[in-house]
Design a protein around this motif. Structure first.
Motif, PDB file in Angstrom:
ATOM      1  N   CYS A 426       0.822  -1.207   0.000  1.00 54.39           N
ATOM      2  CA  CYS A 426       0.000   0.000   0.000  1.00 54.39           C
ATOM      3  C   CYS A 426       0.860   1.261   0.000  1.00 54.39           C
ATOM      4  O   CYS A 426       0.412   2.320  -0.437  1.00 54.39           O
ATOM      5  CB  CYS A 426      -0.939   0.002   1.206  1.00 54.39           C
ATOM      6  SG  CYS A 426      -2.203  -1.282   1.138  1.00 54.39           S
ATOM      7  N   SER A 427       2.100   1.133   0.490  1.00 56.26           N
ATOM      8  CA  SER A 427       3.043   2.245   0.444  1.00 56.26           C
ATOM      9  C   SER A 427       3.638   2.354  -0.956  1.00 56.26           C
ATOM     10  O   SER A 427       3.598   3.406  -1.592  1.00 56.26           O
ATOM     11  CB  SER A 427       4.150   2.034   1.482  1.00 56.26           C
ATOM     12  OG  SER A 427       5.188   2.989   1.333  1.00 56.26           O
ATOM     13  N   TRP A 428       4.245   1.271  -1.410  1.00 56.80           N
ATOM     14  CA  TRP A 428       4.680   1.152  -2.798  1.00 56.80           C
ATOM     15  C   TRP A 428       4.282  -0.222  -3.279  1.00 56.80           C
ATOM     16  O   TRP A 428       4.548  -1.216  -2.600  1.00 56.80           O
ATOM     17  CB  TRP A 428       6.206   1.321  -2.955  1.00 56.80           C
ATOM     18  CG  TRP A 428       6.541   1.439  -4.420  1.00 56.80           C
ATOM     19  CD1 TRP A 428       6.726   2.600  -5.106  1.00 56.80           C
ATOM     20  CD2 TRP A 428       6.668   0.377  -5.382  1.00 56.80           C
ATOM     21  NE1 TRP A 428       6.948   2.329  -6.443  1.00 56.80           N
ATOM     22  CE2 TRP A 428       6.919   0.958  -6.636  1.00 56.80           C
ATOM     23  CE3 TRP A 428       6.580  -1.011  -5.310  1.00 56.80           C
ATOM     24  CZ2 TRP A 428       7.086   0.204  -7.802  1.00 56.80           C
ATOM     25  CZ3 TRP A 428       6.733  -1.769  -6.453  1.00 56.80           C
ATOM     26  CH2 TRP A 428       6.993  -1.162  -7.683  1.00 56.80           C
ATOM     27  N   PRO A 429       3.633  -0.348  -4.413  1.00 58.66           N
ATOM     28  CA  PRO A 429       3.361   0.702  -5.404  1.00 58.66           C
ATOM     29  C   PRO A 429       2.099   1.534  -5.155  1.00 58.66           C
ATOM     30  O   PRO A 429       1.785   2.429  -5.925  1.00 58.66           O
ATOM     31  CB  PRO A 429       3.204  -0.107  -6.694  1.00 58.66           C
ATOM     32  CG  PRO A 429       2.626  -1.409  -6.250  1.00 58.66           C
ATOM     33  CD  PRO A 429       3.278  -1.707  -4.917  1.00 58.66           C
ATOM     34  N   LYS A 434       2.495   8.528   2.305  1.00 65.15           N
ATOM     35  CA  LYS A 434       3.315   9.652   1.849  1.00 65.15           C
ATOM     36  C   LYS A 434       4.272   9.277   0.724  1.00 65.15           C
ATOM     37  O   LYS A 434       4.903  10.148   0.131  1.00 65.15           O
ATOM     38  CB  LYS A 434       4.090  10.253   3.022  1.00 65.15           C
ATOM     39  CG  LYS A 434       5.181   9.351   3.599  1.00 65.15           C
ATOM     40  CD  LYS A 434       5.887  10.055   4.751  1.00 65.15           C
ATOM     41  CE  LYS A 434       7.056   9.220   5.280  1.00 65.15           C
ATOM     42  NZ  LYS A 434       7.730   9.884   6.413  1.00 65.15           N
ATOM     43  N   GLY A 435       4.402   7.998   0.450  1.00 65.32           N
ATOM     44  CA  GLY A 435       5.286   7.558  -0.626  1.00 65.32           C
ATOM     45  C   GLY A 435       4.761   7.940  -2.000  1.00 65.32           C
ATOM     46  O   GLY A 435       3.565   8.212  -2.184  1.00 65.32           O
ATOM     47  N   GLU A 436       5.659   7.954  -3.002  1.00 58.04           N
ATOM     48  CA  GLU A 436       5.299   8.413  -4.343  1.00 58.04           C
ATOM     49  C   GLU A 436       4.368   7.436  -5.051  1.00 58.04           C
ATOM     50  O   GLU A 436       3.461   7.848  -5.773  1.00 58.04           O
ATOM     51  CB  GLU A 436       6.570   8.610  -5.178  1.00 58.04           C
ATOM     52  CG  GLU A 436       7.487   9.691  -4.620  1.00 58.04           C
ATOM     53  CD  GLU A 436       8.811   9.750  -5.353  1.00 58.04           C
ATOM     54  OE1 GLU A 436       8.911   9.156  -6.459  1.00 58.04           O
ATOM     55  OE2 GLU A 436       9.749  10.375  -4.833  1.00 58.04           O
ATOM     56  N   GLY A 437       4.588   6.143  -4.878  1.00 56.28           N
ATOM     57  CA  GLY A 437       3.750   5.140  -5.523  1.00 56.28           C
ATOM     58  C   GLY A 437       3.987   5.037  -7.021  1.00 56.28           C
ATOM     59  O   GLY A 437       4.738   5.807  -7.619  1.00 56.28           O
ATOM     60  N   SER A 438       3.343   4.065  -7.617  1.00 51.57           N
ATOM     61  CA  SER A 438       3.424   3.835  -9.065  1.00 51.57           C
ATOM     62  C   SER A 438       2.076   3.275  -9.507  1.00 51.57           C
ATOM     63  O   SER A 438       1.803   2.086  -9.313  1.00 51.57           O
ATOM     64  CB  SER A 438       4.544   2.841  -9.404  1.00 51.57           C
ATOM     65  OG  SER A 438       4.468   2.427 -10.754  1.00 51.57           O
ATOM     66  N   PRO A 439       1.200   4.094 -10.075  1.00 45.66           N
ATOM     67  CA  PRO A 439      -0.162   3.648 -10.411  1.00 45.66           C
ATOM     68  C   PRO A 439      -0.201   2.401 -11.293  1.00 45.66           C
ATOM     69  O   PRO A 439      -1.041   1.523 -11.080  1.00 45.66           O
ATOM     70  CB  PRO A 439      -0.755   4.869 -11.120  1.00 45.66           C
ATOM     71  CG  PRO A 439      -0.008   6.038 -10.554  1.00 45.66           C
ATOM     72  CD  PRO A 439       1.387   5.543 -10.332  1.00 45.66           C
ATOM     73  N   GLU A 440       0.679   2.319 -12.282  1.00 46.13           N
ATOM     74  CA  GLU A 440       0.666   1.166 -13.169  1.00 46.13           C
ATOM     75  C   GLU A 440       1.071  -0.101 -12.422  1.00 46.13           C
ATOM     76  O   GLU A 440       0.450  -1.164 -12.570  1.00 46.13           O
ATOM     77  CB  GLU A 440       1.612   1.400 -14.356  1.00 46.13           C
ATOM     78  CG  GLU A 440       1.706   0.238 -15.331  1.00 46.13           C
ATOM     79  CD  GLU A 440       0.396  -0.073 -16.040  1.00 46.13           C
ATOM     80  OE1 GLU A 440       0.278  -1.186 -16.605  1.00 46.13           O
ATOM     81  OE2 GLU A 440      -0.520   0.776 -16.034  1.00 46.13           O
ATOM     82  N   ASP A 441       2.117  -0.015 -11.598  1.00 47.46           N
ATOM     83  CA  ASP A 441       2.526  -1.174 -10.798  1.00 47.46           C
ATOM     84  C   ASP A 441       1.457  -1.537  -9.775  1.00 47.46           C
ATOM     85  O   ASP A 441       1.245  -2.722  -9.489  1.00 47.46           O
ATOM     86  CB  ASP A 441       3.858  -0.878 -10.080  1.00 47.46           C
ATOM     87  CG  ASP A 441       5.045  -0.984 -11.012  1.00 47.46           C
ATOM     88  OD1 ASP A 441       5.359  -2.095 -11.455  1.00 47.46           O
ATOM     89  OD2 ASP A 441       5.668   0.054 -11.293  1.00 47.46           O
ATOM     90  N   VAL A 489      10.151   4.566  -1.418  1.00 48.91           N
ATOM     91  CA  VAL A 489       9.722   3.499  -0.512  1.00 48.91           C
ATOM     92  C   VAL A 489      10.087   3.949   0.906  1.00 48.91           C
ATOM     93  O   VAL A 489      11.114   3.541   1.449  1.00 48.91           O
ATOM     94  CB  VAL A 489      10.409   2.154  -0.852  1.00 48.91           C
ATOM     95  CG1 VAL A 489       9.894   1.038   0.048  1.00 48.91           C
ATOM     96  CG2 VAL A 489      10.189   1.786  -2.319  1.00 48.91           C
ATOM     97  N   PRO A 490       9.282   4.818   1.503  1.00 53.75           N
ATOM     98  CA  PRO A 490       9.656   5.414   2.793  1.00 53.75           C
ATOM     99  C   PRO A 490       9.960   4.360   3.857  1.00 53.75           C
ATOM    100  O   PRO A 490       9.194   3.401   4.045  1.00 53.75           O
ATOM    101  CB  PRO A 490       8.425   6.243   3.168  1.00 53.75           C
ATOM    102  CG  PRO A 490       7.782   6.564   1.848  1.00 53.75           C
ATOM    103  CD  PRO A 490       8.001   5.359   1.008  1.00 53.75           C
ATOM    104  N   TYR A 491      11.071   4.569   4.559  1.00 48.25           N
ATOM    105  CA  TYR A 491      11.502   3.603   5.572  1.00 48.25           C
ATOM    106  C   TYR A 491      10.453   3.404   6.651  1.00 48.25           C
ATOM    107  O   TYR A 491      10.166   2.269   7.061  1.00 48.25           O
ATOM    108  CB  TYR A 491      12.822   4.062   6.189  1.00 48.25           C
ATOM    109  CG  TYR A 491      13.210   3.289   7.423  1.00 48.25           C
ATOM    110  CD1 TYR A 491      13.650   1.974   7.324  1.00 48.25           C
ATOM    111  CD2 TYR A 491      13.110   3.869   8.693  1.00 48.25           C
ATOM    112  CE1 TYR A 491      13.986   1.243   8.458  1.00 48.25           C
ATOM    113  CE2 TYR A 491      13.447   3.156   9.824  1.00 48.25           C
ATOM    114  CZ  TYR A 491      13.886   1.844   9.712  1.00 48.25           C
ATOM    115  OH  TYR A 491      14.206   1.129  10.842  1.00 48.25           O
ATOM    116  N   ASP A 492       9.832   4.490   7.112  1.00 48.66           N
ATOM    117  CA  ASP A 492       8.894   4.357   8.229  1.00 48.66           C
ATOM    118  C   ASP A 492       7.607   3.636   7.832  1.00 48.66           C
ATOM    119  O   ASP A 492       6.885   3.131   8.699  1.00 48.66           O
ATOM    120  CB  ASP A 492       8.574   5.728   8.854  1.00 48.66           C
ATOM    121  CG  ASP A 492       7.945   6.694   7.873  1.00 48.66           C
ATOM    122  OD1 ASP A 492       8.074   6.469   6.653  1.00 48.66           O
ATOM    123  OD2 ASP A 492       7.325   7.680   8.320  1.00 48.66           O
TER     124      ASP A 492
END
Length: 539
Positions: A426-429, A434-441, A489-492
């Motif tokens: 849920c953080s990445w992708p 607060k992470g940037e994410g990747s909509p396609e992934d 990929v935020p550490y926290d």
């Protein structure tokens, strides 16, 4: 899925991309391979349109679709249309609407029959392959496949873009983009490159289509080009698969009926089809057993070390051999991004560890990935006699593979080394925090996990809690390296979840948190701390 049906126009009827897929699955999946039936039909459309100078009224898929589905009863239907649907004219909203309505109707009809459907975008039209005297500009008056509009590729690009952004986008495989890029790349290198007749790709173009389908639908990433793509005569297996598919295609098209008045079919008769198919299946099996194609191991070299290249679960794999194997034959298992930031990998290779990798891109550590990973594990153990426990390296999204495999098969894992790890999808992708994410992934991740976005947070949290509990109960040691300024990929949101759990529950763990460092660079240029931790745990 047990049975796959391909429908489409002449590109599908000619069957090269279908045969490429079927040959690959036959070679590598054995008895697990689904049955492939190709009933593409030359000249067919979804739009129901036909140009004035076509030799006969183009057949429309709906003239035979219901009969076909009732007879074949497929689990999955591929639909490859579009090239003929604009009937080689300049763009018009009316023709575009007819294509869109055809797509909608096709999806509805297949779903009513209980079939899943995958839509292929139209391929590109290559005007450079035609005699300029055949092409017409906007002032033409008799467009069609014999005298196409010079800008017809732009029309197909509109159709392709719509499909990729439509309500069906989760069911779409883009073949336009990869094929167009492959053509342009070859032309940059070789301006005179020819790839077919402008409408039908050559075999290399068909293989690009097969690659796209295998990657998105079967989660198999092909990098090497099989020899039969360059020369079909070099592969008895390919020729047998192609012969069987042509026999089935012609016989069933003749039995079901079609609307192509000029199509000449070679049929064995539907009553004899099963018997004749079995004869070819026997020859295919004999070719597989004789050549042992799926078991071949090719030797190579990697940075001065001997390497071995092979396949497991249909996926390309590599094992790199140390100059002198350490007692017990330990090994590093890279789950993703082979040889990227490989400081620790190479240091352990020098210490006597083997390095192993299986290409499982875009599977996000899902259950399907874990199943394929276990096949790879068994193959590596049996062929190379490596240690029972692997030291599993998960970099970035590779951590999802490492963690989920370790929690499913903790007895096969020695130490976990995670670097800038994705722990919560849920953080990445997903990018839900607060992470940037990747909509396609994120879209692909949810699809392969079979989770709806509305259920994602709860589903992944539940899975993660069970995974962490299993890791700690089985006393799996963990070393985690991350940057404290990672915005991707935020550490926290990720690594800290594991660290906090290990600390709270008394797990064996080492954290190396790099100040003011983002997602890259991974690892440590001097990997001594990582190597020492892994070496100590292996004693």
């Amino acid at each position: 899925m047990k049975k796959i049906l391909f429908l489409g126009d002449s590109i599908t009827y000619l069957a090269q991309y279908v045969n490429d897929i079927d040959t690959y699955l036959t070679m590598h999946l054995g008895d697990q391979k689904p049955t492939v039936i190709n009933l593409g039909l030359s000249s067919e459309t979804l739009s129901g349109l036909s140009e004035a100078h076509h030799p006969f009224l183009r057949p429309c898929a709906f003239q035979r679709l219901e009969r076909t589905l009732d007879l074949i009863k497929p689990d999955l239907v591929f639909a490859s249309y579009g090239m003929n649907d604009g009937i080689y004219h300049p763009f018009s909203e009316e023709r575009f609407a007819a294509y869109k309505e055809g797509v909608k109707k096709f999806v509805e009809c297949t779903k009513e029959k209980g079939c899943d459907v995958v839509l292929l975008t139209p391929p590109p039209f290559d005007e450079q392959m035609l005699d300029p005297s055949q092409l017409q500009g906007l002032d033409g008056d008799d467009y069609g496949f014999m005298k196409p509009y010079i800008g017809y590729n732009d029309v197909l690009k509109v159709y392709s873009d719509w499909l990729l952004d439509s309500e069906y986008k989760d069911q779409v495989v883009d073949i336009y983009g990869p094929l167009f890029e492959a053509i342009q790349k070859r032309r940059r290198e070789q301006p005179s490159y020819r790839k077919g007749d402008g409408i039908h790709p050559n075999h290399m173009g068909n293989f690009v289509c097969a690659q796209a389908i295998l990657k998105q639908v079967f989660h198999i990433t092909l990098q090497d080009v099989p020899e039969y793509v360059e020369d079909e005569s070099k592969s008895e297996l390919y020729q047998l698969v192609a012969a069987k598919n042509r026999m089935i295609s012609d016989t069933l098209l003749d039995f079901i009926g079609h609307g192509n008045e000029l199509l000449v079919l070679s049929t064995v008769g539907v009553d004899c089809l099963a018997e004749e198919s079995e004869k070819l299946n026997k020859r295919i099996k004999e070719a597989l057993e004789r050549d042992k194609l799926s078991e071949k191991i090719e030797e190579g070299s990697f940075k001065g070390h001997k390497s071995y290249h092979f396949y497991a679960a249909g996926r390309s794999c590599i094992v790199v051999e140390p100059k002198e194997a350490k007692q017990g034959r330990p090994w590093v298992w890279r789950t993703e991004f082979f040889d990227a930031f490989s400081y620790a990998d190479m240091a352990l290779l020098e210490e006597g560890w083997h390095i192993a990798y299986c290409n499982m891109q875009d599977m996000y550590g899902s259950e399907l990935a874990v199943q394929a990973m276990h096949v790879f594990y068994e193959v590596v153990r049996s062929k190379f006699e490596l240690a029972q426990k692997a030291d599993v390296f998960g970099f970035s999204r590779g951590a999802l593979y490492a963690l989920n495999y370790a929690s499913s098969y903790p007895e096969h894992v020695g130490t976990l080394y995670l670097d800038a790890p994705v722990v919560d999808p849920c953080s990445w992708p997903g990018g839900l925090y607060k992470g940037e994410g990747s909509p396609e992934d994120w879209r692909k991740c949810l699809k392969i996990y079979g989770i709806g976005e509305e259920d994602a947070v709860e589903a992944f949290e539940s899975q993660r809690e069970k995974m962490i509990q299993t890791l700690i109960e089985n006393k799996l040691p963990l070393i985690l390296v991350a940057g404290d300024a990672d915005s991707l990929v935020p550490y926290d949101e990720n690594g800290a979840i594991l660290v906090d759990a290990y600390q709270a529950l008394g797990g064996t763990m080492k954290l190396i948190l790099k100040p003011h460092v983002g997602h890259h660079p991974h690892s440590l240029e001097d990997p001594k701390e990582i190597v020492d931790f892994i070496t100590k745990q292996s004693e």
